[in-house]
Design a protein around this motif. Structure first.
Motif, PDB file in Angstrom:
ATOM      1  N   TYR A  66      11.556  -5.979 -11.319  1.00  0.00           N
ATOM      2  CA  TYR A  66      12.127  -6.064  -9.974  1.00  0.00           C
ATOM      3  C   TYR A  66      12.429  -7.501  -9.583  1.00  0.00           C
ATOM      4  O   TYR A  66      13.464  -7.779  -8.963  1.00  0.00           O
ATOM      5  CB  TYR A  66      11.193  -5.432  -8.946  1.00  0.00           C
ATOM      6  N   ILE A  77       3.793  -0.141  -5.004  1.00  0.00           N
ATOM      7  CA  ILE A  77       4.511  -1.381  -4.713  1.00  0.00           C
ATOM      8  C   ILE A  77       5.104  -1.335  -3.308  1.00  0.00           C
ATOM      9  O   ILE A  77       4.985  -2.292  -2.534  1.00  0.00           O
ATOM     10  CB  ILE A  77       5.597  -1.640  -5.773  1.00  0.00           C
ATOM     11  N   GLU A  78       5.725  -0.223  -2.960  1.00  0.00           N
ATOM     12  CA  GLU A  78       6.320  -0.098  -1.630  1.00  0.00           C
ATOM     13  C   GLU A  78       5.255  -0.132  -0.534  1.00  0.00           C
ATOM     14  O   GLU A  78       5.474  -0.708   0.526  1.00  0.00           O
ATOM     15  CB  GLU A  78       7.147   1.184  -1.521  1.00  0.00           C
ATOM     16  N   MET A 107       6.666  -3.560 -14.129  1.00  0.00           N
ATOM     17  CA  MET A 107       7.674  -3.104 -13.171  1.00  0.00           C
ATOM     18  C   MET A 107       7.990  -4.207 -12.157  1.00  0.00           C
ATOM     19  O   MET A 107       9.150  -4.414 -11.802  1.00  0.00           O
ATOM     20  CB  MET A 107       7.175  -1.857 -12.449  1.00  0.00           C
ATOM     21  N   ILE A 108       6.969  -4.929 -11.717  1.00  0.00           N
ATOM     22  CA  ILE A 108       7.188  -6.011 -10.742  1.00  0.00           C
ATOM     23  C   ILE A 108       8.017  -7.124 -11.373  1.00  0.00           C
ATOM     24  O   ILE A 108       8.927  -7.667 -10.735  1.00  0.00           O
ATOM     25  CB  ILE A 108       5.844  -6.545 -10.210  1.00  0.00           C
ATOM     26  N   THR A 113       2.323  -1.688 -13.699  1.00  0.00           N
ATOM     27  CA  THR A 113       2.738  -2.253 -12.413  1.00  0.00           C
ATOM     28  C   THR A 113       3.240  -3.681 -12.588  1.00  0.00           C
ATOM     29  O   THR A 113       4.275  -4.043 -12.017  1.00  0.00           O
ATOM     30  CB  THR A 113       1.564  -2.221 -11.415  1.00  0.00           C
ATOM     31  N   ASN A 164       6.759   6.528 -13.270  1.00  0.00           N
ATOM     32  CA  ASN A 164       7.064   5.353 -12.447  1.00  0.00           C
ATOM     33  C   ASN A 164       6.908   5.605 -10.954  1.00  0.00           C
ATOM     34  O   ASN A 164       6.832   4.658 -10.175  1.00  0.00           O
ATOM     35  CB  ASN A 164       8.476   4.858 -12.717  1.00  0.00           C
ATOM     36  N   LYS A 165       6.881   6.856 -10.547  1.00  0.00           N
ATOM     37  CA  LYS A 165       6.815   7.157  -9.116  1.00  0.00           C
ATOM     38  C   LYS A 165       5.549   6.612  -8.449  1.00  0.00           C
ATOM     39  O   LYS A 165       5.642   5.994  -7.385  1.00  0.00           O
ATOM     40  CB  LYS A 165       6.937   8.661  -8.897  1.00  0.00           C
ATOM     41  N   TYR A 181       6.758  -9.900  -3.960  1.00  0.00           N
ATOM     42  CA  TYR A 181       6.535  -9.311  -5.285  1.00  0.00           C
ATOM     43  C   TYR A 181       5.749 -10.260  -6.179  1.00  0.00           C
ATOM     44  O   TYR A 181       4.925  -9.812  -6.970  1.00  0.00           O
ATOM     45  CB  TYR A 181       7.866  -8.948  -5.927  1.00  0.00           C
ATOM     46  N   ASP A 227       5.976   2.773  -8.133  1.00  0.00           N
ATOM     47  CA  ASP A 227       6.891   2.408  -7.047  1.00  0.00           C
ATOM     48  C   ASP A 227       6.262   2.664  -5.683  1.00  0.00           C
ATOM     49  O   ASP A 227       6.448   1.892  -4.745  1.00  0.00           O
ATOM     50  CB  ASP A 227       8.201   3.187  -7.174  1.00  0.00           C
ATOM     51  N   GLU A 228       5.513   3.748  -5.574  1.00  0.00           N
ATOM     52  CA  GLU A 228       4.850   4.061  -4.314  1.00  0.00           C
ATOM     53  C   GLU A 228       3.823   2.990  -3.962  1.00  0.00           C
ATOM     54  O   GLU A 228       3.754   2.535  -2.810  1.00  0.00           O
ATOM     55  CB  GLU A 228       4.163   5.424  -4.440  1.00  0.00           C
TER      56      GLU A 228
END
Length: 149
Positions: free
Chosen positions: A56, A10-11, A52-53, A49, A3-4, A130, A7-8
């Motif tokens: 979130y 997305i950020e 995950m979005i 992705t 997941n890292k 998002y 998340d990277e």
């Protein structure tokens, strides 16, 4: 899949979106994804992705509700202190402490309300960003799937 990197990515999109706009953030996101992943890895990454979005977005929608969280308890405490301060104003000996208590309750209540409104606005903006990224990732995944068939 880890997941890292998701998340990277997305950020990165969120920070680029806030600074440089939708088009440039989208282009940078897609270039980052295409450089790092190829073929089936790209489709897998975009699928993870989007999942995950979606997670979130659901999580942030829950946080937007001001009735969930410590703000409600703090506001109820300020309201109780304000009512008690008003009751103290009716007694001649207790008017000065009542004024102090009522003014403190009003200041703290206003502070809590402004914090809730700021949090609500920030989270709604984040949810909108998002959702933009979700549409972009789904569109890219669809194009990749159509290109492979």
């Amino acid at each position: 899949m880890d997941n890292k990197p998701i998340d990277e990515a997305i950020e990165r999109y969120v920070s680029e979106r806030r600074v440089k706009g939708k088009d440039e953030a989208g282009a940078r996101f897609l270039s980052y994804v295409r450089i790092r992943y190829h073929g089936s890895e790209l489709i897998e990454f975009l699928g993870a992705t989007t999942n995950m979005i979606r997670y979130y977005i659901g999580f942030f929608r829950m946080l937007v509700n001001p009735l969930k969280g410590p703000e409600l308890a703090f506001f109820a405490t300020a309201l109780a202190m304000g009512i008690f301060g008003c009751l103290m104003l009716t007694e001649p000996e207790e008017q000065l402490p009542g004024i102090i208590m009522l003014s403190g309750a009003l200041v703290n209540g206003w502070s809590i309300i402004s914090r809730v409104l700021r949090k609500w606005c920030d989270l709604n903006v984040l949810i909108a960003i998002y959702q933009e990224l979700l549409v972009l990732a789904e569109k890219e995944m669809l194009e990749e799937n159509c290109g492979r068939v």
